[in-house]
Design a protein around this motif. Structure first.
Motif, short mmCIF file in Angstrom:
data_model
loop_
_atom_site.label_atom_id
_atom_site.label_comp_id
_atom_site.label_asym_id
_atom_site.label_seq_id
_atom_site.Cartn_x
_atom_site.Cartn_y
_atom_site.Cartn_z
N LEU A 124 34.50 -8.91 99.83
CA LEU A 124 34.77 -9.26 98.44
C LEU A 124 35.87 -8.38 97.86
N LEU A 125 35.83 -7.09 98.16
CA LEU A 125 36.85 -6.18 97.65
C LEU A 125 38.24 -6.64 98.07
N ALA A 126 38.36 -7.07 99.32
CA ALA A 126 39.66 -7.53 99.81
C ALA A 126 40.11 -8.79 99.07
N GLU A 127 39.16 -9.72 98.86
CA GLU A 127 39.49 -10.95 98.14
C GLU A 127 39.89 -10.64 96.69
N ALA A 128 39.16 -9.70 96.08
CA ALA A 128 39.44 -9.36 94.69
C ALA A 128 40.81 -8.72 94.54
N LYS A 129 41.14 -7.80 95.45
CA LYS A 129 42.44 -7.13 95.37
C LYS A 129 43.58 -8.12 95.56
N ALA A 130 43.34 -9.12 96.41
CA ALA A 130 44.36 -10.14 96.62
C ALA A 130 44.62 -10.93 95.34
N ASP A 131 43.61 -11.00 94.47
CA ASP A 131 43.76 -11.70 93.19
C ASP A 131 44.06 -10.74 92.05
N GLY A 132 44.37 -9.48 92.39
CA GLY A 132 44.77 -8.52 91.37
C GLY A 132 43.63 -7.91 90.58
N VAL A 133 42.41 -7.96 91.10
CA VAL A 133 41.25 -7.40 90.40
C VAL A 133 40.70 -6.24 91.23
N ASN A 134 40.57 -5.08 90.62
CA ASN A 134 39.96 -3.94 91.31
C ASN A 134 38.45 -3.97 91.12
N VAL A 135 37.73 -3.63 92.18
CA VAL A 135 36.27 -3.65 92.16
C VAL A 135 35.77 -2.33 92.71
N ARG A 136 34.72 -1.78 92.11
CA ARG A 136 34.15 -0.53 92.61
C ARG A 136 32.63 -0.64 92.64
N MET A 137 32.01 0.26 93.39
CA MET A 137 30.56 0.33 93.44
C MET A 137 30.00 0.79 92.11
N GLU A 138 28.94 0.16 91.66
CA GLU A 138 28.22 0.58 90.46
C GLU A 138 26.91 1.27 90.83
N THR A 139 26.09 0.63 91.68
CA THR A 139 24.85 1.24 92.15
C THR A 139 24.61 0.84 93.60
N CYS A 140 23.88 1.67 94.31
CA CYS A 140 23.51 1.36 95.70
C CYS A 140 22.24 2.12 96.04
N GLY A 141 21.31 1.46 96.72
CA GLY A 141 20.10 2.17 97.09
C GLY A 141 19.05 1.25 97.67
N SER A 142 17.82 1.77 97.75
CA SER A 142 16.70 1.01 98.28
C SER A 142 15.49 1.17 97.38
N LEU A 143 14.53 0.29 97.55
CA LEU A 143 13.29 0.30 96.79
C LEU A 143 12.11 0.18 97.75
N LEU A 144 10.98 0.68 97.31
CA LEU A 144 9.74 0.59 98.08
C LEU A 144 9.92 1.05 99.52
N GLY A 145 10.57 2.19 99.68
CA GLY A 145 10.71 2.79 101.00
C GLY A 145 11.69 2.09 101.91
N GLY A 146 12.54 1.21 101.36
CA GLY A 146 13.52 0.50 102.17
C GLY A 146 13.21 -0.96 102.37
#
Length: 391
Positions: A146-168
């Protein structure tokens, strides 16, 4: 009861073990004494313990620059790619392990697999032999496509949150583009889009991708799929990668769909702008609300076993609440008041803040808003609004 129901019940019991390891979060609530009634009234401080965030001692959570309400997780300042975020916070893998039963002292294999977390060796879930793993690394690769597709369209994208729940058992990654949806004459009505990627390792959740729009003024949420808003409204669902077949084939399909992702933001902006430009008289507003209600809950009298008068009363009560919310501050921005956009947002506000009032836990409320029935019903209301626009 079929095999899938049996596995679902077993996996819910396994998840119950993980809930015992959820990290408790304390919050202090100050109860103000009523000095108008009692001159010597004292304030009281009560400590509540909240544990419904589903983060356990074996989960990690990364957030860009700001912690969540629970105060847990690691705040990071650097903008990570999808794969970097996954490697940093959910870098473990899932190992499919054969399942055996013992009969007369001899072990015999069952047509099942146990998903085992590589680092903690925890049993995350039991799944059928047809189940194909979507690893955490796949989630990161999907995000980077997605990041690659977004950059090709002139939109920068970054991570907001990342993680796991209930032990993975559940893993997630949200990405934020440097783009906002602005509606109204002065652009005061702002919605922030996030691309939400979810996956389950306990057999309960396919890999899911959807746009989540949060309306800043009242924290309403609305989800669409990766593609165009009008296509999503018709389909009523997000993009899902089922845990069956060759995962590489599904990821190739997903990457093809990502070509629509950023264009989906543009389509949503166009739809929102058109809705804000469509003024509704009282009769038209009544008609839209009744049609939106029918999309979500059915028309009064449609069910043969239903009391028509009681069904009509329920519709009138809900539609009356939607009319009331048309007077909320969020629907009174310049260029929005009295429009189809305001009417749609009155419904989303009702779904997010009124309908869930009797739901006990925050997690369950969020599920209803983002993935459950509430999310589906908001998409149906959006479809009804597009029908008014005839798009």
């Amino acid at each position: 009861m079929d095999l899938q129901d049996t596995l679902s019940r077993a996996n819910r019991e396994l998840a119950g073990d993980a809930r015992d390891a959820i990290i408790p979060v304390e919050e202090q609530v100050v109860l103000r004494g009523d000095r108008a009634e009692y001159a010597d009234a004292q304030d009281r401080v009560i400590t509540n313990v909240r544990t419904n965030h589903q983060l356990t001692t074996s989960d990690r959570l990364g957030m860009y620059k700001e912690k969540g309400w629970h105060g847990l997780g690691e705040v990071i300042d650097d903008a990570l790619t999808g794969r970097q975020a996954v490697d940093r916070f959910i870098g473990w893998s899932v190992e499919p392990t054969p399942v055996y039963t013992r009969i007369d002292g001899a072990e015999r294999p069952l047509p099942l697999k146990a998903n085992v977390r590589s680092d903690t060796r925890d049993l995350l879930g039991v799944v059928s032999q047809d189940y194909v793993l979507v690893q955490n690394s796949d989630l990161g690769d999907f995000a980077d496509a997605l990041l690659a597709e977004a950059k090709a369209d002139g939109v920068n994208v970054r991570m907001e949150t990342c993680g796991s729940l209930l032990g993975g058992r559940k893993v997630f990654l949200t990405l934020r583009p440097d783009k906002e949806i602005r509606v109204g004459r002065t652009g005061e009505d702002v919605s922030v889009p996030l691309l939400t990627l979810l996956n389950g390792h306990d057999g309960s959740l396919a890999m899911t991708a959807c746009w989540t729009y949060t309306r800043v003024v009242c924290n309403n949420t609305f989800t669409t799929a990766l593609g165009a808003a009008d296509q999503e409204a018709a389909a009523g669902r997000g993009f899902k990668v089922r845990h069956m077949g060759k995962v590489t084939d599904y990821l190739q399909q997903a990457k093809a769909a990502l070509g629509l992702a950023v264009k989906g933001l543009e389509k949503f902006q166009q739809a929102a702008t058109a809705m804000a430009g469509r003024k509704l008289g009282k009769g038209e507003l009544q008609g839209y609300f009744e049609e939106a209600y029918a999309h979500q809950f059915g028309r009064p009298g449609d069910r043969e076993t239903e009391d028509a008068a009681a069904a009509r009363a329920r519709q009138d009560r809900v539609v009356g609440e939607w009319f009331r919310l048309m007077g909320d501050d969020g629907q009174l921005f310049d260029g929005i008041q009295g429009t189809l956009w305001a009417a749609f947002n009155a419904i989303t506000q009702w779904q997010d803040h009124v309908r869930v009032q009797n739901v006990k836990t925050v997690d369950r409320q969020q599920h209803l808003k983002l993935l459950g029935q509430g999310a589906a019903d908001k998409r149906k209301a959006f479809r009804a609004a597009l029908a008014v626009l005839k798009v």
